[in-house]
Design a protein around this motif. Sequence first.
Motif, PDB file in Angstrom:
ATOM      1  N   ILE A  31       0.836  -1.199   0.000  1.00 15.95           N
ATOM      2  CA  ILE A  31       0.000   0.000   0.000  1.00 15.95           C
ATOM      3  C   ILE A  31       0.872   1.251   0.000  1.00 15.95           C
ATOM      4  O   ILE A  31       0.616   2.200  -0.736  1.00 15.95           O
ATOM      5  N   PHE A  32       1.895   1.253   0.831  1.00 11.49           N
ATOM      6  CA  PHE A  32       2.884   2.326   0.808  1.00 11.49           C
ATOM      7  C   PHE A  32       4.191   1.836   1.414  1.00 11.49           C
ATOM      8  O   PHE A  32       4.227   0.860   2.140  1.00 11.49           O
ATOM      9  N   GLU A  33       5.260   2.552   1.054  1.00 14.25           N
ATOM     10  CA  GLU A  33       6.617   2.206   1.484  1.00 14.25           C
ATOM     11  C   GLU A  33       7.107   3.172   2.555  1.00 14.25           C
ATOM     12  O   GLU A  33       6.850   4.380   2.462  1.00 14.25           O
ATOM     13  N   ARG A  40      -1.857  10.536   1.316  1.00 18.33           N
ATOM     14  CA  ARG A  40      -3.239  10.060   1.477  1.00 18.33           C
ATOM     15  C   ARG A  40      -3.318   9.234   2.751  1.00 18.33           C
ATOM     16  O   ARG A  40      -2.311   8.919   3.358  1.00 18.33           O
ATOM     17  N   PHE A  41      -4.528   8.883   3.133  1.00 13.19           N
ATOM     18  CA  PHE A  41      -4.756   7.993   4.263  1.00 13.19           C
ATOM     19  C   PHE A  41      -6.058   7.259   4.027  1.00 13.19           C
ATOM     20  O   PHE A  41      -6.795   7.566   3.091  1.00 13.19           O
ATOM     21  N   TRP A  42      -6.338   6.259   4.864  1.00 10.49           N
ATOM     22  CA  TRP A  42      -7.479   5.378   4.636  1.00 10.49           C
ATOM     23  C   TRP A  42      -8.193   5.033   5.934  1.00 10.49           C
ATOM     24  O   TRP A  42      -7.580   4.959   6.995  1.00 10.49           O
ATOM     25  N   LEU A  48      -7.229  -6.934   6.638  1.00  6.31           N
ATOM     26  CA  LEU A  48      -6.132  -6.614   7.547  1.00  6.31           C
ATOM     27  C   LEU A  48      -4.985  -5.978   6.789  1.00  6.31           C
ATOM     28  O   LEU A  48      -4.690  -6.360   5.649  1.00  6.31           O
ATOM     29  N   VAL A  49      -4.316  -5.036   7.438  1.00  2.00           N
ATOM     30  CA  VAL A  49      -3.142  -4.374   6.881  1.00  2.00           C
ATOM     31  C   VAL A  49      -2.009  -4.498   7.891  1.00  2.00           C
ATOM     32  O   VAL A  49      -2.176  -4.138   9.054  1.00  2.00           O
ATOM     33  N   ALA A  87       3.265  -0.476   4.587  1.00  3.23           N
ATOM     34  CA  ALA A  87       1.994  -1.171   4.808  1.00  3.23           C
ATOM     35  C   ALA A  87       1.736  -2.137   3.655  1.00  3.23           C
ATOM     36  O   ALA A  87       1.969  -1.807   2.492  1.00  3.23           O
ATOM     37  N   VAL A  88       1.241  -3.325   4.011  1.00  2.55           N
ATOM     38  CA  VAL A  88       0.940  -4.351   3.024  1.00  2.55           C
ATOM     39  C   VAL A  88      -0.391  -5.015   3.388  1.00  2.55           C
ATOM     40  O   VAL A  88      -0.693  -5.212   4.566  1.00  2.55           O
TER      41      VAL A  88
END
Length: 154
Positions: A31-33, A40-42, A48-49, A87-88
């Motif tokens: 999702i991001f490194e 951005r945000f969620w 699950l992340v 995040a993955v």
Amino acid sequence: MTALLAGLTADHRDRLLALGHDVAWADGARIFEEGGPADRFWLVRSGLVALDVHAPGRGTLVVETLGEGELLGWSWLFEPYRWQLGAVARGRVSATEFDAAAVRAAMSDDPVFGLELLQLIGARAIGPRLRAARTRLLDLYGGGQGAAGTGPAR
């Protein structure tokens, strides 16, 4: 409805949701490194992340897992707006995505909205995560010697 959204007034909730759109990731999607732009945000709706960090000599380590109703990302709030973690997706994940610059602008335009959102993010995301990180660090480095790491807890 997430705890974050439930904590906003109806008008502020509608204002925030108007800035979001639906996204989804497949299992294993990055999702991001760590170190990348936090633009951005969620709000996680399902799935699950895993939040991770690269540890030299140890590889990538998962430091926390987020699930339904949780805020993913708060580095967008603080300059230099770079992710402190990676995040993955763990399984299929669906979320509402928000453009950080648009939300920051809305917060500046309406200081009451901004303060309400900041307080909720602090109370529902940042505070609990920092407490959890402290506990994990004590578990990792305290060697079972109590909170101070100097001997048995009394």
